[in-house]
Scaffold this motif. Structure first.
Motif, PDB file in Angstrom:
ATOM      1  N   THR A   2      -1.439  -6.171   1.488  1.00 57.93           N
ATOM      2  CA  THR A   2      -2.013  -5.022   0.801  1.00 57.93           C
ATOM      3  C   THR A   2      -1.283  -3.752   1.217  1.00 57.93           C
ATOM      4  OG1 THR A   2      -3.657  -4.712   2.529  1.00 57.93           O
ATOM      5  CG2 THR A   2      -4.285  -6.083   0.656  1.00 57.93           C
ATOM      6  N   THR A   3      -1.242  -2.839   0.290  1.00 57.84           N
ATOM      7  CA  THR A   3      -0.632  -1.538   0.539  1.00 57.84           C
ATOM      8  C   THR A   3      -1.661  -0.468   0.227  1.00 57.84           C
ATOM      9  OG1 THR A   3       0.186  -1.267  -1.709  1.00 57.84           O
ATOM     10  CG2 THR A   3       1.620  -2.439  -0.165  1.00 57.84           C
ATOM     11  N   SER A   6      -2.716  -0.823  -3.426  1.00 57.52           N
ATOM     12  CA  SER A   6      -3.342  -2.052  -3.920  1.00 57.52           C
ATOM     13  C   SER A   6      -4.674  -1.797  -4.606  1.00 57.52           C
ATOM     14  CB  SER A   6      -3.532  -3.047  -2.787  1.00 57.52           C
ATOM     15  OG  SER A   6      -2.289  -3.440  -2.281  1.00 57.52           O
ATOM     16  N   SER A   7      -5.514  -0.986  -3.992  1.00 59.61           N
ATOM     17  CA  SER A   7      -6.819  -0.714  -4.603  1.00 59.61           C
ATOM     18  C   SER A   7      -6.658   0.068  -5.906  1.00 59.61           C
ATOM     19  CB  SER A   7      -7.722   0.040  -3.632  1.00 59.61           C
ATOM     20  OG  SER A   7      -7.126   1.269  -3.259  1.00 59.61           O
ATOM     21  N   LEU A   8      -5.704   0.997  -5.936  1.00 59.30           N
ATOM     22  CA  LEU A   8      -5.450   1.745  -7.175  1.00 59.30           C
ATOM     23  C   LEU A   8      -4.924   0.830  -8.271  1.00 59.30           C
ATOM     24  CD1 LEU A   8      -3.878   5.038  -5.815  1.00 59.30           C
ATOM     25  CD2 LEU A   8      -6.046   4.788  -7.007  1.00 59.30           C
ATOM     26  N   VAL A   9      -4.075  -0.110  -7.900  1.00 59.65           N
ATOM     27  CA  VAL A   9      -3.546  -1.063  -8.883  1.00 59.65           C
ATOM     28  C   VAL A   9      -4.690  -1.883  -9.473  1.00 59.65           C
ATOM     29  CG1 VAL A   9      -2.135  -3.138  -9.163  1.00 59.65           C
ATOM     30  CG2 VAL A   9      -1.219  -1.186  -7.929  1.00 59.65           C
ATOM     31  N   ASN A  10      -5.620  -2.312  -8.628  1.00 63.19           N
ATOM     32  CA  ASN A  10      -6.770  -3.083  -9.117  1.00 63.19           C
ATOM     33  C   ASN A  10      -7.638  -2.244 -10.051  1.00 63.19           C
ATOM     34  OD1 ASN A  10      -6.061  -5.422  -7.800  1.00 63.19           O
ATOM     35  ND2 ASN A  10      -7.241  -4.921  -5.969  1.00 63.19           N
ATOM     36  N   VAL A  11      -7.851  -0.989  -9.684  1.00 65.02           N
ATOM     37  CA  VAL A  11      -8.652  -0.098 -10.540  1.00 65.02           C
ATOM     38  C   VAL A  11      -7.957   0.100 -11.884  1.00 65.02           C
ATOM     39  CG1 VAL A  11      -9.461   2.281 -10.799  1.00 65.02           C
ATOM     40  CG2 VAL A  11      -9.827   1.071  -8.650  1.00 65.02           C
ATOM     41  N   LYS A 104       1.686  -0.029 -10.103  1.00 59.08           N
ATOM     42  CA  LYS A 104       2.201  -1.350  -9.759  1.00 59.08           C
ATOM     43  C   LYS A 104       3.623  -1.223  -9.206  1.00 59.08           C
ATOM     44  CE  LYS A 104       2.533  -5.932 -11.805  1.00 59.08           C
ATOM     45  NZ  LYS A 104       2.436  -6.714 -13.026  1.00 59.08           N
ATOM     46  N   TYR A 105       4.433  -0.358  -9.807  1.00 59.11           N
ATOM     47  CA  TYR A 105       5.793  -0.126  -9.326  1.00 59.11           C
ATOM     48  C   TYR A 105       5.765   0.496  -7.932  1.00 59.11           C
ATOM     49  CZ  TYR A 105      10.533   1.681  -9.010  1.00 59.11           C
ATOM     50  OH  TYR A 105      11.800   1.974  -8.588  1.00 59.11           O
ATOM     51  N   GLN A 112       8.389  -3.694  -0.788  1.00 64.35           N
ATOM     52  CA  GLN A 112       9.804  -3.884  -0.474  1.00 64.35           C
ATOM     53  C   GLN A 112      10.169  -3.152   0.822  1.00 64.35           C
ATOM     54  OE1 GLN A 112      11.899  -6.006  -1.926  1.00 64.35           O
ATOM     55  NE2 GLN A 112      10.129  -6.598  -3.134  1.00 64.35           N
ATOM     56  N   LYS A 113       9.658  -1.939   0.997  1.00 65.50           N
ATOM     57  CA  LYS A 113       9.923  -1.194   2.229  1.00 65.50           C
ATOM     58  C   LYS A 113       9.360  -1.940   3.436  1.00 65.50           C
ATOM     59  CE  LYS A 113       9.982   3.438   0.243  1.00 65.50           C
ATOM     60  NZ  LYS A 113       9.272   4.734   0.187  1.00 65.50           N
ATOM     61  N   GLU A 114       8.138  -2.457   3.278  1.00 64.93           N
ATOM     62  CA  GLU A 114       7.510  -3.180   4.376  1.00 64.93           C
ATOM     63  C   GLU A 114       8.289  -4.454   4.705  1.00 64.93           C
ATOM     64  OE1 GLU A 114       5.074  -3.817   7.482  1.00 64.93           O
ATOM     65  OE2 GLU A 114       5.077  -2.033   6.216  1.00 64.93           O
TER      66      GLU A 114
END
Length: 144
Positions: A2-3, A6-11, A104-105, A112-114
């Motif tokens: 999770t980043t 992640s929560s914003l992507v789900n929303v 999502k991007y 990718q950074k992680e």
């Protein structure tokens, strides 16, 4: 993994799904309006004007034709409204999808950074282990 996105992507995904359901509903409304217009025209063609008889028959037929034309006008307005509604729903969906893709991007970039950080950390640890092993071998050769 999770980043922070992640929560914003789900929303945003839920919003896109909601907008998709809105488009489906608008499509259904449009189809119903088309059917209503078609059936109104079909009913209009079924009305037969009397060729002879009492004036009341002619007047009642005239009233029936006027009522059917009013119904057709109402159904055409409904069709026009449904068309505008579907266009608005599609625009809303397009905006929601753009927002979803943005987040999502951003989430992908963060992942990718992680992964890059983890790979770099793992490489450093492997280098450290190799250095320790090499140092042990060197010291064992010296003492042998």
């Amino acid at each position: 993994m999770t980043t922070r996105y992640s929560s914003l992507v789900n929303v945003k995904k839920n919003i896109v799904q909601q907008k998709e359901r809105g488009v489906e509903s608008a499509n259904l409304n449009l189809q119903n309006a088309k059917k209503a217009v078609d059936s109104s025209y079909a009913e209009l063609t079924q009305i037969q004007a009397p060729q002879n008889g009492k004036i009341n028959d002619f007047i009642s037929t005239r009233v029936l034709l006027d009522a059917q034309r009013a119904l057709i006008k109402h159904n055409e307005e409904w069709l026009s409204y449904a068309s505008k509604e579907i266009e608005n729903a599609k625009q809303d969906l397009k905006g929601a999808m753009i927002e979803y893709e943005k987040f999502k991007y951003l989430e992908y970039q963060e992942l990718q950074k992680e992964l890059s950080r983890k790979k770099l950390k793992e490489a450093k640890e492997l280098d450290e282990i190799a250095l320790v092993v090499h140092t042990r071998k060197s010291t064992q050769k010296v003492f042998s």
